[in-house]
Design an enzyme around this catalytic site. Structure first.
Site, PDB file in Angstrom:
ATOM      1  N   ASP A  15       0.815  -1.225   0.000  1.00 37.10           N
ATOM      2  CA  ASP A  15       0.000   0.000   0.000  1.00 37.10           C
ATOM      3  C   ASP A  15       0.843   1.267   0.000  1.00 37.10           C
ATOM      4  OD1 ASP A  15      -2.452  -1.253  -0.099  1.00 37.10           O
ATOM      5  OD2 ASP A  15      -2.750  -1.243   2.078  1.00 37.10           O
ATOM      6  N   ARG A  95       0.281   4.570  17.012  1.00 36.89           N
ATOM      7  CA  ARG A  95      -0.108   5.587  16.028  1.00 36.89           C
ATOM      8  C   ARG A  95       0.208   7.022  16.444  1.00 36.89           C
ATOM      9  NH1 ARG A  95       0.328   1.749  13.536  1.00 36.89           N
ATOM     10  NH2 ARG A  95      -1.124   0.796  12.076  1.00 36.89           N
ATOM     11  N   ASP A 124      -7.228   3.683  12.780  1.00 36.60           N
ATOM     12  CA  ASP A 124      -5.890   4.266  12.653  1.00 36.60           C
ATOM     13  C   ASP A 124      -5.877   5.604  11.915  1.00 36.60           C
ATOM     14  OD1 ASP A 124      -4.655   2.335  14.158  1.00 36.60           O
ATOM     15  OD2 ASP A 124      -4.357   0.999  12.457  1.00 36.60           O
ATOM     16  N   SER A 176      -4.327  -9.198   7.740  1.00 35.84           N
ATOM     17  CA  SER A 176      -3.751  -7.867   7.875  1.00 35.84           C
ATOM     18  C   SER A 176      -3.118  -7.807   9.260  1.00 35.84           C
ATOM     19  CB  SER A 176      -4.856  -6.819   7.737  1.00 35.84           C
ATOM     20  OG  SER A 176      -4.417  -5.619   8.336  1.00 35.84           O
TER      21      SER A 176
HETATM   22  N1  ARG Z   1      -8.282  -3.048  16.032  1.00 40.21           N
HETATM   23  C1  ARG Z   1      -7.020  -2.598  16.504  1.00 40.21           C
HETATM   24  C2  ARG Z   1      -7.062  -1.129  16.827  1.00 40.21           C
HETATM   25  O1  ARG Z   1      -7.872  -0.418  16.284  1.00 40.21           O
HETATM   26  C3  ARG Z   1      -5.891  -2.908  15.555  1.00 40.21           C
HETATM   27  C4  ARG Z   1      -5.979  -2.251  14.210  1.00 40.21           C
HETATM   28  C5  ARG Z   1      -4.877  -2.595  13.248  1.00 40.21           C
HETATM   29  N2  ARG Z   1      -4.966  -3.954  12.912  1.00 40.21           N
HETATM   30  C6  ARG Z   1      -4.508  -4.531  11.793  1.00 40.21           C
HETATM   31  N3  ARG Z   1      -4.589  -5.809  11.719  1.00 40.21           N
HETATM   32  N4  ARG Z   1      -4.002  -3.841  10.811  1.00 40.21           N
HETATM   33  O2  ARG Z   1      -6.278  -0.675  17.604  1.00 40.21           O
END
Ligand code: ARG
Length: 421
Positions: A15, A95, A124, A176
């Site tokens: 990506d 993040r 995110d 993912s």
């Molecule tokens: N659900 C989790 C959060 O919002 C993880 C999100 C990222 N997960 C991923 N498999 N890319 O903090």
């Protein structure tokens, strides 16, 4: 026309590779890549070369491990923040730090915009954008995945091939995965059906509890003011300690979570997590708090933990409420010093030993033996006054909270026998 300069949060995956090229084309931009090392197991080697090959106008690879552990993970740990009571928030804590370095690079490189690779369905994007809003309110945010034309991985690969970019031939994982030293978040693929048990290959860094050693492992975790400082008597840096505990607990099947959670964007999603060190440290610290915090503070702190977890999950790290929470928690944690020995066994955690120089546990009060110094007589007056309001209420309104009346069954039976005579 002056070229726009954009700082891109770059992982080196498909990506963000496509995004780099796409930004150059659609925004006539020079792209500066920013990659943060948050202690992910997956090596960052190759990311730098890749960014250069793609023609990035600047490449930043930043070691953020220590800052992440000390200034993001530890405050969250000390607060007891677990989203919806379970998730230790490795992704959600990473993040804001990535947003912060993105903002810093944007300033340094005179960028007018930053870009990230988050989708429009996740949390995110919000965490990145709320972070940028707080730290660089004048900088624009571009989220190509929300606006571009590609509908599949294949279309993205075709786009790369048309531009002569070789994408590594490794078979795409059906999952993912987002990962750092505080944990791994795994979604998509077979996990999208919450009725199905996660396939064994979905887990990345823990041994299945049923395959873990048949003998328990013990580890003594020492804390100072609520922060872990040593394992089995050996002083370790925050990063070393977290990594050592990840290995030890993960080998014993500790750290797996299978959750259906409420996202900020209104979706329920099914995600699995592996956070061996995080869950072990939260568990051990809570035990030490039981020993060292007074009842009122401990109960109040538990309420704060819920709000603190929501705040982190919802991307509000850079806010006055968070720094206020931190001030409260740091103050409360002053006496939380000592150690807890935890037994790790096939996915379960138990306390083996707990000790603190600030322990509030008083044997002369708790004991039922001849050591007992508790003032039993004082309880009579305490109990009398404590019950007074409800006694007053009951005298006026009759029995309270017991619709059948005290002994009504017994009384009915007795009345029956009287009638029969
Ligand atoms: N659900 C989790 C959060 O919002 C993880 C999100 C990222 N997960 C991923 N498999 N890319 O903090």
């Amino acid at each position: 026309m002056n070229k726009e300069r954009i700082a891109l949060a770059f992982s080196g995956g498909l990506d963000t590779t496509v995004i780099l090229k796409w930004l150059e084309e659609h925004y006539n931009a020079d792209v500066i890549t920013v990659t943060g090392d948050l202690g992910q197991q997956k090596e960052l080697i190759g990311v730098e070369a890749k960014a250069h090959q793609l023609g990035a106008a600047g490449v930043y690879i930043l070691d953020l491990k220590e800052e992440f552990a000390k200034e993001y993970i530890f405050p969250a740990l000390k607060s007891g923040a677990l989203y919806e009571g379970s998730y230790p928030m490795a992704t959600a804590l990473g993040r804001p730090l990535l947003a912060k370095v993105l903002a810093e690079v944007a300033r340094l490189e005179h960028c007018t915009a930053v870009a990230h690779g988050c989708t429009g369905k996740g949390n995110d994007q919000i965490r990145f954008e709320a972070g940028i809003a707080a730290l660089a309110p004048d900088v624009k945010v571009i989220a190509p995945v929300r606006e571009w034309e590609f509908r599949s991985r294949e279309e993205e690969i075709a786009y790369c091939e048309r531009r002569g970019i070789t994408v590594s031939a490794t078979k795409a994982s059906p999952y993912s995965i987002d990962e750092n030293m505080w944990g791994t978040s795994i979604e998509c693929g077979a996990l999208e059906d919450p009725r199905i048990e996660p396939p064994a290959d979905a887990y990345q860094r823990t041994v299945a509890p049923e395959l873990a050693p048949d003998v328990a492992t013990s580890v003594q975790i020492e804390f100072k003011h609520g922060e872990p400082i040593a394992l089995d008597g050996e002083k370790l840096s925050p990063v070393e300690l977290i990594q050592a505990l990840n290995a030890l607990a993960g080998a014993n099947g500790i750290g797996r979570l299978d959750l259906v959670e409420n996202r900020l964007v209104g979706i329920k999603s099914r995600e699995i997590y592996e956070a061996p060190a995080a869950l072990t440290l939260h568990f051990a610290l809570r035990e030490l708090e039981r020993l060292t915090l007074d009842k009122a503070t401990s109960h109040y702190k538990a309420k704060i933990a819920l709000d603190y977890a929501d705040l982190i999950y919802n991307g509000l790290w850079f806010t006055p409420l968070r720094t206020a929470f931190d001030a409260f928690v740091s103050d409360v944690m002053k006496p939380v010093t000592g150690f807890v020995t935890v037994k790790l066994f096939k996915g379960s955690l138990t306390v083996q030993e707990r000790w603190s120089p600030n322990s509030l546990y008083d044997l002369s009060l708790a004991s039922y033996t001849e050591l007992d110094k508790f003032d039993h007589a004082a309880s009579e007056g305490f109990s009398k006054i404590y019950s007074l309001p409800i006694k007053t209420y009951a005298k006026v309104n009759g029995e309270v909270g017991n619709p059948h009346g005290v002994g009504s069954k017994v009384f009915e039976a007795f009345a029956q026998t009287l009638l029969q005579h």
